[in-house]
Design an enzyme around this catalytic site. Structure first.
Site, PDB file in Angstrom:
ATOM      1  NE  ARG A  19       2.583  -1.674  -3.931  1.00 57.61           N
ATOM      2  CZ  ARG A  19       1.938  -0.540  -4.156  1.00 57.61           C
ATOM      3  NH1 ARG A  19       1.576  -0.494  -5.349  1.00 57.61           N
ATOM      4  NH2 ARG A  19       2.082   0.706  -3.533  1.00 57.61           N
ATOM      5  CG  ASN A  37       0.432  -3.218  -1.839  1.00 55.42           C
ATOM      6  OD1 ASN A  37       1.267  -4.569  -1.328  1.00 55.42           O
ATOM      7  ND2 ASN A  37       0.820  -2.288  -1.452  1.00 55.42           N
TER       8      ASN A  37
END
Length: 90
Positions: A19, A37
């Protein structure tokens, strides 16, 4: 031409800085959107910008950061929303 794409990345993509790496790469390429996620172990993102920049971002997703192992990349074309900036979602 501005485009927006939803991408789902499967493989070993949690716990490897995916990320954060995505946000850095998105900012470098000048694309907007978000990344998060998913509870099923995948990573999901929406990316918006010039077609060439979005294509470059998709190529980055296919490799991911060091430590990631991408096994499948799925994309869906969306309508651009004009969303500003790039964000990590929980």
């Amino acid at each position: 031409m501005v485009v927006r794409v939803r991408v789902t990345v499967q493989g070993a993509v949690h716990g490897v800085g995916f990320r954060f790496g995505t946000r850095v790469e998105a900012q470098r390429l000048g694309v907007a959107g978000w990344v998060r996620n998913r509870s099923d172990g995948a990573l999901e993102a929406e990316v918006e910008g010039e077609a060439s920049a979005v294509d470059a971002m998709l190529a980055w997703f296919d490799e991911g950061p060091p430590g990631a192992s991408v096994t499948m990349l799925t994309t869906t074309d969306l309508e651009p929303t004009g969303e500003p900036g790039f964000h990590i979602r929980s």
